[in-house]
Design an enzyme around this catalytic site. Sequence first.
Site, short mmCIF file in Angstrom:
data_model
loop_
_atom_site.label_atom_id
_atom_site.label_comp_id
_atom_site.label_asym_id
_atom_site.label_seq_id
_atom_site.Cartn_x
_atom_site.Cartn_y
_atom_site.Cartn_z
N LYS A 147 0.84 -1.20 0.00
CA LYS A 147 0.00 0.00 0.00
C LYS A 147 0.87 1.25 0.00
O LYS A 147 0.70 2.17 -0.79
CB LYS A 147 -0.89 -0.02 1.24
CG LYS A 147 -1.69 1.23 1.45
CD LYS A 147 -2.29 1.26 2.86
CE LYS A 147 -3.10 2.51 3.08
NZ LYS A 147 -4.31 2.55 2.24
N CYS B 299 -7.05 -1.39 2.07
CA CYS B 299 -7.18 -2.55 2.95
C CYS B 299 -8.25 -2.27 3.99
O CYS B 299 -8.51 -1.12 4.31
CB CYS B 299 -5.86 -2.82 3.66
SG CYS B 299 -4.51 -3.12 2.52
N GLU C 227 -24.57 -7.94 -0.75
CA GLU C 227 -23.29 -8.66 -0.80
C GLU C 227 -23.34 -10.02 -0.16
O GLU C 227 -22.51 -10.86 -0.44
CB GLU C 227 -22.22 -7.93 0.02
CG GLU C 227 -21.92 -6.61 -0.44
CD GLU C 227 -20.94 -5.90 0.49
OE1 GLU C 227 -20.40 -6.48 1.43
OE2 GLU C 227 -20.74 -4.73 0.20
N CYS D 116 -26.44 1.18 -0.50
CA CYS D 116 -25.57 1.91 -1.42
C CYS D 116 -25.50 1.28 -2.79
O CYS D 116 -24.40 1.15 -3.32
CB CYS D 116 -24.15 1.95 -0.95
SG CYS D 116 -23.92 2.48 0.67
N GLU E 271 -28.89 4.40 -3.79
CA GLU E 271 -28.05 5.06 -4.79
C GLU E 271 -28.76 5.00 -6.14
O GLU E 271 -29.36 4.00 -6.48
CB GLU E 271 -26.73 4.31 -4.86
CG GLU E 271 -25.80 4.85 -5.89
CD GLU E 271 -24.51 4.04 -5.94
OE1 GLU E 271 -23.90 3.83 -4.88
OE2 GLU E 271 -24.15 3.61 -7.03
N HIS F 167 -19.78 10.27 -4.89
CA HIS F 167 -18.46 9.67 -5.09
C HIS F 167 -17.53 10.60 -5.85
O HIS F 167 -16.35 10.31 -6.00
CB HIS F 167 -18.59 8.34 -5.82
CG HIS F 167 -19.47 7.37 -5.10
ND1 HIS F 167 -20.83 7.31 -5.31
CD2 HIS F 167 -19.21 6.47 -4.14
CE1 HIS F 167 -21.36 6.39 -4.52
NE2 HIS F 167 -20.40 5.87 -3.79
N1 GLN Z 1 -24.95 6.49 7.48
C1 GLN Z 1 -23.78 6.15 6.75
C2 GLN Z 1 -23.12 7.42 6.25
O1 GLN Z 1 -23.78 8.33 5.90
C3 GLN Z 1 -24.08 5.26 5.59
C4 GLN Z 1 -22.83 4.80 4.91
C5 GLN Z 1 -23.05 3.75 3.87
O2 GLN Z 1 -24.13 3.60 3.38
N2 GLN Z 1 -22.04 3.02 3.51
O3 GLN Z 1 -21.92 7.52 6.17
ZN ZN Z 2 -24.51 4.41 1.20
#
Ligand code: GLN
Ligand code: ZN
Length: 765
Positions: free
Chosen positions: A20, A527, A616, A654, A676, A705
């Site tokens: 890394k 990581c 996942e 997400c 999302e 993002h």
């Molecule tokens: N509540 C979390 C944030 O806003 C949600 C993060 C996520 O969905 N990975 O950071």
């Molecule tokens: Zn999210």
Amino acid sequence: MKPQTRVLGYPRIGENRELKKALEAYWAGAVKQGNLLQTAARLRAQAWQKQNAAGVDLIPSNDFSLYDHVLDTICMTGAVPERFGFTGDSVDIDLYFTLARGVPPASAAGRIAETSALKMTKWLNTNYHYLAPEFTADQTFSLCSSKPIDELKQALALGIQTIPVLLGPVSFLLLGKSVDPFDPLTLLDRLLPVYETVLAKLRDAGAEQVQIDEPALALDLTAEQRAAFTPACRRLAEAGPALLLTAYFEGYRDNLETVLNLPVQSVHLDATSAADELDVLLDRLPDDKSLSLGVVDGRNIWKNNYAASQRLIRRAINRLGADRVILSSSCSLLHSPVTLTSETELDDEVKNWLAFADQKLHELADLARFQTREHPETDPAWQANAAAVSSRRTSPRIHVEAVRKRCAAAAPEDTRRKSPFSSRIQIQQERLRFPAFPTTTIGSFPQTTEIRRARAQFRKGELSRENYDQFLKKEIRRVIKEQEALGLDCLVHGEPERNDMVEYFGQQLEGFIFTRNGWVQSYGSRCVKPPIIFGDVSRPAPMTVSWAVFAQSLTDRPVKGMLTGPVTILQWSFVRDDRPRSETMKQIAFAIRDETIELEAAGIQVIQIDEPALREGLPLRRAARKHYLGQAVESFKISTCGVEDRTQIHTHMCYSEFNGIIETIAALDADVLSVEASRSNMDLLDVFARFNYPNQIGPGIWDIHSPRVPGVEEMVALLRKAAAVIPAQNLWVNPDCGLKTRGWPETLAALKNMVEAAGELRAEI
Ligand code: GLN
Ligand code: ZN
């Protein structure tokens, strides 16, 4: 006779994440390329030497990667998408990193243009991400990298014979994302010559065997897909060294017939995921093949149970003979942390239950040695292992009677809200009085350098608890004030006290432990350090209540309590293997339930429970999915259904891929769901056009993002698109995800536009 031992792959990152550090320094222009390559060569040499010293017989090479092994395969086969402007006959390292990251390393800026990177996807059902090849119907391939051969030679020069690892051609094609809809297997005939050349070169360079990973053989395949393996494998077998075939994380099931007839020297079974397939394999394995028995778990951190492994190994050896059984890791050790030796602060009792990659090497050697003993039980290693296994089985820290009883007594009413959504929402609305198209955010606000610095100082003891709390309160005040000024409807406290959404809860729950250096590669130089769930999980004290209450005391608008859900906490941890995962998930669910009830009692009117990892956890095989989803829904509902109708439950995910799981998402019965959507231009709406999602939903309209601030018009357009398929009274207005990685200026600008966009739609109705 002693069976051979084998490892399918070894961690690349180094004991102290040297890779890394070297990568990031090189990308930033702080060190020369030669420097990075030296570190990489040293890490490979260390890995081989460790395995060699531990007595591993079949040591892999080409399992190392500067970023990702699928990307290595893309470069090996010259499958570089057109937009990268690649014309040469070998992919150089700077182009390699540009494929991965979209931006070239500093030293190549100007020579290589910025382009959007390859898409990253989870590797099967792990938390490792690979870069997905993008194939086109007129795709061509040519050999563009000598990496497998170079690494074989490097090991040979050190006096170590290795087994080069290649991602098999069929899986490579099936794991890709094609740009236009076409069958990627039509490319197989064009791809195979590259593999044939590589195999011939490997043989000429001294390879005696090659590991062919075909993980797709553990997935649901169509008859055509399945049929592709046989001719492909035949050509590979003719081209070079003997082939050792592997797949992992599942059994072969309906692909077994195909596997048994492939012209390979050995077939691997991941006995940690599919021990039930051992007997048919033993019955049916043709005489010319050996069995690679994956008994040492490559993706969890528990010590092997020697007595249990011995039973499997004996069964195999009794049928096949020790010369046809290879003792192996279940999968690549890439998914394990490197070594326990640096865990100097870990609780001794728990440490004695663990084995990281280096310890697993010795486990394999022990297991092989036992096969030459008439009484392996007398071997000191066996006895030490039996003592550790028994200490874990009987430890009072693991088994908490009250927690077990509570889970066992879970009743149907624990998973039901008091009234259906249609009545709840009216009660909530009377109290909360949200306007049409209510605006909110997902939870976190920018984690500034000051926040990170204060947290680090607090951890090191340089900042007192009291001063740290004061600091956090100041942050919360600022976040509330900004949200009020922006005119958001449902506020958040901003999560400044959290470094990580799982770690924060794990640190306050019983049954979790944290390592100092237990890093595992997530992608490239990234990581993660998953918590370890070693025992029954319970919640000794409230975890978030005081922060939520403090935030709510600052404003008249509702502030959302913010929790991480049981599925996500489970999915992002190393989970105990002595109890069913579903039971651990349920225990976490009850802990979260208690938190929601306490938040409600403290006056919090809206509670969000994030489940970004729900998807996942999906099993690789379709047949197992329904069961998993049922358990996930049950746990989510245990955690959310303890509150009164008047309390509004939100959840967040997400991703925008809801095909096949939309019914499950609806079954969660959250009052409001945020997802999302903006990056894919509201792709998810297709699903909602077909399925009437019953509750309220906020498809994200700002891609958090990227630092880019979307304009009002752009957001209005996305909202209009959503309003075309989702009833307006059910629509919320929010970003795609939390704002933790964003800076304040773009956050304020984008939220201002978001509130304005909501206002425009409001004015229309
Ligand atoms: N509540 C979390 C944030 O806003 C949600 C993060 C996520 O969905 N990975 O950071
Ligand atoms: Zn999210």
